[in-house]
Design an enzyme around this catalytic site. Structure first.
Site, PDB file in Angstrom:
ATOM      1  N   GLY B  31       0.802  -1.215   0.000  1.00  0.00           N
ATOM      2  CA  GLY B  31       0.000   0.000   0.000  1.00  0.00           C
ATOM      3  C   GLY B  31       0.840   1.271   0.000  1.00  0.00           C
ATOM      4  O   GLY B  31       2.033   1.233  -0.279  1.00  0.00           O
ATOM      5  N   HIS B  37       4.275   1.656  -8.099  1.00  0.00           N
ATOM      6  CA  HIS B  37       3.179   0.675  -8.090  1.00  0.00           C
ATOM      7  C   HIS B  37       2.277   0.846  -9.316  1.00  0.00           C
ATOM      8  O   HIS B  37       1.830  -0.131  -9.919  1.00  0.00           O
ATOM      9  CB  HIS B  37       2.324   0.845  -6.836  1.00  0.00           C
ATOM     10  N   GLN B 148      11.672  -3.710 -10.008  1.00  0.00           N
ATOM     11  CA  GLN B 148      13.119  -3.972  -9.959  1.00  0.00           C
ATOM     12  C   GLN B 148      13.759  -3.189  -8.814  1.00  0.00           C
ATOM     13  O   GLN B 148      14.873  -3.493  -8.397  1.00  0.00           O
ATOM     14  CB  GLN B 148      13.741  -3.605 -11.313  1.00  0.00           C
ATOM     15  N   LYS B 149      13.060  -2.202  -8.266  1.00  0.00           N
ATOM     16  CA  LYS B 149      13.576  -1.437  -7.131  1.00  0.00           C
ATOM     17  C   LYS B 149      13.998  -2.396  -6.004  1.00  0.00           C
ATOM     18  O   LYS B 149      15.076  -2.262  -5.432  1.00  0.00           O
ATOM     19  CB  LYS B 149      12.466  -0.495  -6.687  1.00  0.00           C
ATOM     20  N   ASP B 150      13.122  -3.355  -5.675  1.00  0.00           N
ATOM     21  CA  ASP B 150      13.490  -4.398  -4.720  1.00  0.00           C
ATOM     22  C   ASP B 150      14.094  -5.558  -5.495  1.00  0.00           C
ATOM     23  O   ASP B 150      13.481  -6.612  -5.665  1.00  0.00           O
ATOM     24  CB  ASP B 150      12.254  -4.833  -3.940  1.00  0.00           C
ATOM     25  N   ARG B 187       8.757   4.575   1.667  1.00  0.00           N
ATOM     26  CA  ARG B 187       9.572   5.005   2.804  1.00  0.00           C
ATOM     27  C   ARG B 187      10.163   6.397   2.606  1.00  0.00           C
ATOM     28  O   ARG B 187      10.708   6.977   3.552  1.00  0.00           O
ATOM     29  CB  ARG B 187      10.681   3.991   3.094  1.00  0.00           C
TER      30      ARG B 187
END
Lengths: 280, 280
Positions: B31, B37, B148-150, B187
């Site tokens: 979320g 997202h 791809q960020k994570d 974050r």
């Protein structure tokens, strides 16, 4: 009946069936099929349009000192048993098909897997959960069938399916026994003639426990009586005798809810298990 | 667009779609949705008839000292973002719906999960694997979309799906960045104005690594230059800067195969990550 060795072939066949709206039952086995397995196939046949039997001696659930190499194998015999039981597809993969060289994922569990057989076989249920999870994902059955003989395994598989939200119904089937009472097991073939006779002590002790539990609700007293009975057999060495909750596998003090009397006993070098459900 | 909170409702809806022969794409999120997202939802919308977004801040992937309680939540905002992106179903369960009080199963991995973020966050990937496994079983999508960020998470999910034979295609989507280069992340809202400026050091250093890697193939030299660059920012504290194989997540010495330059850097108390794929 088809016998296939690759995941791709299983997927293709099952997808064809599903397109036709047919339901699929899976019986996961390690082969060397006996009447216990047969009863699972028959149950699967009654409740599903198609029955898949997997035959795979899963290296991941054997400890380093266990009987992986000796575990009995006989695909020709197994194929005949399946054919006779009306099975539609046997999935018989090589270990390489199931585990890539860089395989590194696993499914595991705390709690239920720590007592009973988990004490003597610390990596066993991680191997069972992982391979059953894989087989469920490969076959995508509507229902899967397991014997109550491996009572802890059945509880563990049910919990895995619930916790991980697998969309599969788990069916437990009653223990099938030899005429004299010994629970059917592929490992019974390890027994010498003398040991085969001695192995009867398991079934006899299960019956003793069942009878006693009709009036005696103190679990410890029943367990002690069962242990004493096993000790009358010189070839038998107790691994464990326990009374546990049928769902959580946690030890119970009183035999009033749904619970399981379970045991593992060495007859010579062969480790055998047996159990019974109380108040089920 | 529907918003549902129970597993049963999701299952019912997806089964209806599947009966109609419609394909389903899943975007698992925690979320507080941003353009990163959104790009996943758009990709899912292009390749599937129906798009499901899960919004669940998964307690199991947060360590005891991490930001579970502070993690930002805003369902109203998220619903608007989803609606606009053409999402068909939001699955927004309470923790109790996902984890029964006696929940005790998990999916985990060795190897890929041990380096990079796994060092600082030792239980993180167990939580990720378990919840993603559950979400895949609940939604049973044809495809699932991850950023791809994570980068390590994407590699871990791909490996889990391969190893456990999950019948789902995993699609990785490029990192979406703010205009000045900062990788989008929920974050980022933790950052003060001053920290927000300082956080640019991540993206700048990724670009530096990319540029340098065009000619310098010695991974250690590139890593050292990147570390030095980060150290020019007084508010930044390096967690790790590494060069790893894009599939196995194992450190590489030479930047010639498909590999990933990855970093985690604290800006004040906020831990941010960024990465880039080389030779992809």
């Amino acid at each position: 009946m088809k016998i296939v060795e690759t995941i791709e072939e299983v997927r293709k066949q099952v997808k064809e069936w599903k397109k036709q709206g047919l339901s699929v039952g899976l019986v996961p086995t390690m082969g060397y099929l006996h009447e216990g397995h047969q009863s699972l196939m028959e149950a699967a046949g009654k409740e599903n349009d198609k029955v898949v039997v997997s035959i795979f001696v899963n290296p991941m659930q054997f400890g380093p000192t266990e009987d992986l190499a000796e575990y009995p194998r006989d695909l020709d015999h197994d194929a005949k048993v399946c054919e006779k039981a009306g099975v539609d597809l046997i999935f018989h993969p090589e270990p390489e098909e199931m585990y890539a060289p860089d395989f590194c994922s696993f499914v595991d569990m705390t709690g239920l897997t720590e007592g009973l057989c988990g004490k003597t076989r610390p990596i066993h249920f991680r191997g069972v959960c992982t391979v059953v999870n894989k087989l469920f994902n490969i076959v995508q059955p509507d229902r899967a069938y397991f014997g109550q003989k491996d009572g802890q395994q059945l509880a563990v598989v049910r919990r895995m399916v619930r916790d991980l939200n697998m969309d599969i119904e788990i069916i437990g089937c009653p223990i099938v026994r030899e005429e004299d009472g010994l629970a059917k097991s592929s490992r019974n073939t390890y027994l010498s003639q003398e040991e085969r006779k001695a192995a009867l002590i398991l079934a006899k002790t299960i019956r003793l426990g069942e009878e006693m539990a009709k009036t005696e609700k103190d679990a410890q007293k029943v367990i002690e009586a069962m242990k004493k009975n096993i000790e009358t057999e010189p070839l038998a060495k107790i691994d464990y005798v326990e009374a546990v909750d049928a769902v959580s596998m946690e030890p119970v003090k009183t035999l009033d809810g749904e619970c399981m009397l379970a045991m593992a006993v060495y007859i010579g070098k062969t480790r055998l298990i047996d159990n019974t459900l109380l108040n089920a």
